[in-house]
Design a protein around this motif. Structure first.
Motif, short mmCIF file in Angstrom:
data_model
loop_
_atom_site.label_atom_id
_atom_site.label_comp_id
_atom_site.label_asym_id
_atom_site.label_seq_id
_atom_site.Cartn_x
_atom_site.Cartn_y
_atom_site.Cartn_z
N VAL A 3 -2.95 -1.86 6.07
CA VAL A 3 -1.81 -2.40 5.35
C VAL A 3 -0.91 -1.00 4.88
N ILE A 4 0.34 -1.02 5.12
CA ILE A 4 1.18 -0.01 5.13
C ILE A 4 2.25 -0.23 3.76
N ARG A 5 1.88 0.19 2.68
CA ARG A 5 2.46 0.05 1.47
C ARG A 5 3.67 0.61 1.49
N ARG A 6 5.05 0.00 0.97
CA ARG A 6 6.26 0.53 1.04
C ARG A 6 6.70 0.97 2.45
N ALA A 7 6.31 0.04 3.51
CA ALA A 7 7.02 0.63 4.93
C ALA A 7 8.39 0.47 4.96
N PHE A 8 9.12 -0.33 4.04
CA PHE A 8 10.57 -0.40 3.73
C PHE A 8 11.14 -0.44 2.26
N ALA A 38 2.11 -8.46 13.21
CA ALA A 38 2.72 -7.76 11.77
C ALA A 38 3.30 -8.66 10.85
N PHE A 39 2.80 -8.69 9.56
CA PHE A 39 3.27 -9.27 8.63
C PHE A 39 4.33 -8.70 7.79
N LEU A 45 6.63 -8.43 4.51
CA LEU A 45 6.76 -8.89 3.23
C LEU A 45 8.03 -8.72 2.58
N PHE A 46 9.10 -9.65 2.53
CA PHE A 46 10.19 -9.70 2.35
C PHE A 46 10.60 -10.11 0.82
N SER A 47 9.54 -10.62 0.23
CA SER A 47 9.49 -11.03 -1.23
C SER A 47 8.12 -10.60 -1.70
N ASP A 48 8.01 -10.31 -2.99
CA ASP A 48 6.72 -10.02 -3.70
C ASP A 48 5.77 -11.25 -3.41
N ILE A 49 4.66 -11.02 -3.03
CA ILE A 49 3.71 -12.13 -2.77
C ILE A 49 2.39 -12.06 -3.66
N GLY A 50 2.09 -13.05 -4.67
CA GLY A 50 1.05 -12.92 -5.04
C GLY A 50 -0.24 -14.00 -4.98
N PRO A 51 -1.10 -14.03 -5.39
CA PRO A 51 -2.27 -14.80 -5.29
C PRO A 51 -1.76 -16.22 -5.42
N GLY A 52 -0.90 -16.63 -6.13
CA GLY A 52 -0.45 -17.91 -6.27
C GLY A 52 0.62 -18.52 -5.35
N GLY A 86 1.19 -8.56 -2.08
CA GLY A 86 1.85 -7.12 -2.16
C GLY A 86 3.14 -7.28 -2.58
N ARG A 87 3.88 -6.27 -2.69
CA ARG A 87 5.23 -6.23 -3.06
C ARG A 87 6.13 -6.24 -1.62
N ALA A 88 7.47 -6.69 -1.85
CA ALA A 88 8.29 -6.55 -0.95
C ALA A 88 8.62 -5.33 -0.37
N GLY A 89 8.51 -5.27 0.87
CA GLY A 89 8.59 -3.75 1.51
C GLY A 89 7.09 -3.45 2.21
N ASP A 90 6.23 -4.34 1.87
CA ASP A 90 4.63 -4.02 2.66
C ASP A 90 4.70 -4.69 3.83
N VAL A 91 3.99 -3.98 4.94
CA VAL A 91 3.75 -4.67 5.98
C VAL A 91 2.14 -4.71 6.38
N TYR A 92 1.60 -5.93 6.66
CA TYR A 92 0.21 -5.80 7.08
C TYR A 92 0.40 -5.59 9.08
#
Length: 255
Positions: free
Chosen positions: A13-18, A134-135, A137-144, A193-199
């Motif tokens: 996971v690359i946190r805050r990739a953008f 590569a995933f 994340l353009f929006s915050d994604i939580g468990p729900g 994760g938060r918007a901006g993260d990349v898996y």
């Protein structure tokens, strides 16, 4: 980045990739694309389907999201320098998932295929065509928020199945269906994760969409492949973490 963790578990996971502004600009483009489906961000009554495929154009904020130095360095570390076809396509078809109790219709364990085989996408043991998934994340994604579910370490069980299929390989869904049930009961991780993260996923990572989406906002995430046209050498001479994991899976049955 934990390279050995990637070889063992199959993802990094690359946190805050953008940054947040880039993520917000990408969401604006996605909302614009959804308008052609009759979806209005201000009218939840138009959010009737649990999933809508939004086609987003290349360039603009998506190019910025895929062009960060930390992300590109991580990609080159995992597949080997000089291999990726630039740029990484963070745009394109995007399954936007809306809050809904309804089944989205695409759940099921699989790996990503690299070429159309007539009824599904196929791949082979060298992963010809794909170096990573590569995933973005353009929006915050939580468990729900209906996060994608990953089976940690499952990428080590796929190589013997694909090797037995020969050079043609098989479809990503068929490969996952041939796994022992115990593999699918290994620990799982969720793409949150938060918007901006990349898996960054090994190309043989077994994963599935989940449902229901019990959150309050649409989940916006793209899942492009990082192209490696020639695939990976499996004679032990390829030092990339992706190749090392394939060779490890071929050499022994992981515990």
């Amino acid at each position: 980045m934990d390279v050995e963790g990637f070889v063992r578990d199959g993802y990094a996971v690359i946190r805050r990739a953008f940054d947040a502004d880039t993520a917000a600009a990408c969401r604006e483009v996605i909302w614009s694309a959804l308008e052609s489906h009759g979806i209005d961000r201000a009218d939840r009554g138009t959010w009737r389907s649990p999933k809508v495929e939004a086609e987003c154009p290349p360039g603009g904020p998506f190019a910025a999201a895929a062009g960060g130095a930390a992300l590109l360095d991580a990609v080159d570390t995992l597949i080997g320098p000089g291999r990726r076809e630039a740029p990484i396509p963070a745009h394109g078809g995007m399954p936007v998932r809306f809050p809904s109790p309804d089944w989205p219709g695409d759940t099921g364990w699989h790996i990503e295929g690299n070429r159309w085989g007539g009824e599904d996408y196929w791949t082979d043991v060298r992963s010809t065509g794909r170096g990573l998934t590569a995933f973005f994340l353009f929006s915050d994604i939580g468990p729900g928020d209906a996060p994608t579910r990953l089976v940690a370490g499952s990428h080590l069980y796929i190589p013997p199945i694909l090797a037995a299929a020969g050079p043609a390989g098989m479809s990503g869904g068929a490969a996952a269906r041939r796994l022992r049930p115990s593999v699918l009961h290994r620990p799982v991780a969720h793409v949150t994760g938060r918007a901006g993260d990349v898996y960054l996923l090994h190309p043989f990572m077994v994963h599935t969409a989940t449902w229901p989406h019990t959150g309050t906002t649409p989940r916006m995430m793209s899942q492009p492949g990082v192209a490696v046209p020639e695939g990976f050498a499996l004679d032990g001479g390829d030092p990339s973490p992706v190749a090392r994991a394939i060779v490890r899976g071929l050499g022994s049955a992981p515990a």
